[in-house]
Enzyme design. Structure first.
Site, PDB file in Angstrom:
ATOM      1  N   ASP A 101      21.741  28.576   5.127  1.00  0.00           N
ATOM      2  CA  ASP A 101      22.826  29.468   4.729  1.00  0.00           C
ATOM      3  C   ASP A 101      23.661  28.799   3.634  1.00  0.00           C
ATOM      4  OD1 ASP A 101      21.989  31.139   6.737  1.00  0.00           O
ATOM      5  OD2 ASP A 101      23.484  30.421   8.185  1.00  0.00           O
TER       6      ASP A 101
HETATM    7  N1  URA Z   1      20.632  28.310  11.477  1.00  0.00           N
HETATM    8  C1  URA Z   1      21.732  28.881  10.928  1.00  0.00           C
HETATM    9  O1  URA Z   1      22.473  29.598  11.585  1.00  0.00           O
HETATM   10  N2  URA Z   1      21.981  28.638   9.636  1.00  0.00           N
HETATM   11  C2  URA Z   1      21.220  27.831   8.859  1.00  0.00           C
HETATM   12  O2  URA Z   1      21.523  27.638   7.687  1.00  0.00           O
HETATM   13  C3  URA Z   1      20.087  27.246   9.449  1.00  0.00           C
HETATM   14  C4  URA Z   1      19.811  27.498  10.768  1.00  0.00           C
END
Ligand code: URA
Length: 237
Positions: A101
């Site tokens: 993310d």
């Molecule tokens: N899980 C999440 O919630 N975000 C990420 O970036 C990676 C795994």
């Protein structure tokens, strides 16, 4: 392959810049100046461009410590991407293996090796991914057990069993630190797993993916090529 493609794959410039420089006599192939950008070369050709030998590498692998605020994509018209963070010159066919993310930090592999990416991401292969998380609330053994059994997310998606290791809890700040190991990669998976036990992730960083661990000497935004040992460890997956 075409000489201009060979050179652009190796990050020597854009196809249009390269065509211009090749036509001006900037390329020497196997000892002869070649002015035709479409001249056929192979991985074993000796290519010199603007006075520098350019060896062909089929695949390249970078480890990036992804900083927060950057998107996991190869290119974007408006936003900075993880590939933009790699040093120039770089090849044009690079992509991140999976997505973190925008606000997640940590280990991201960037490559042009589609087969390896598939092996690392395929749900069939169950490659371990380890994350460090700071979450709201006080985690306890009942959460460890829920993660171990396999959580059900708010939309009904069932997660495979995951390992939750509680690193610290603070009554004063009403938050906990944890390490989580998952073997799949659903959208926002870690955040949604914590959400399903009533916690909110306030910081998330990926520490490892399969045999690859984040190099602690890389500051957020820094990258380096994988070592021979790291590449060998990925090959056996
Ligand atoms: N899980 C999440 O919630 N975000 C990420 O970036 C990676 C795994």
């Amino acid at each position: 392959m075409r000489l201009d493609k060979y050179l652009s794959d190796m990050g020597a410039g854009t196809r249009s810049e390269l065509k211009k420089d090749i036509r001006k006599g900037g390329a020497v192939v196997d000892g002869n100046v070649v002015k035709d950008p479409g001249f056929s070369v192979s991985a074993s050709s000796s290519v010199i461009f603007r006075g520098t030998a350019v060896a062909y590498e089929e695949f390249v692998y970078y480890m990036l410590n992804k900083p927060a605020g950057v998107i996991s994509a190869s290119e974007d018209d408006r936003e900075e991407t993880v590939v933009d963070l790699l040093p120039e010159p770089r090849r044009r066919d690079l992509f991140p293996v999976g997505r973190l993310d925008r606000d997640t930090e940590g280990l991201l592999l960037i490559t042009n090796d589609g087969a390896l990416s598939h092996r690392l991401l395929s749900p069939k292969h169950h490659v371990d991914k380890v994350y460090y998380a700071v979450v709201s609330g006080i985690l306890d053994d009942s959460d460890v057990e829920l993660f171990r059994q396999g959580l059900v997310l708010s939309d009904g998606l069932e997660c495979l069993p995951a390992d939750l290791k509680i690193l610290s809890v603070s009554d004063a700040s009403y938050e906990s630190e944890a390490e989580v190991t998952i073997r799949e990669g659903k959208f926002h998976q870690i955040k949604r797993m914590f959400e399903s036990v009533g916690s909110e992730v306030t910081y998330l960083k990926r520490l490892s993916m399969g045999p690859l661990s984040l190099d602690p000497s890389l500051a957020p935004g820094e990258s380096r090529r994988l070592s021979e040992e790291e590449m060998a460890a990925l090959e056996v997956l």
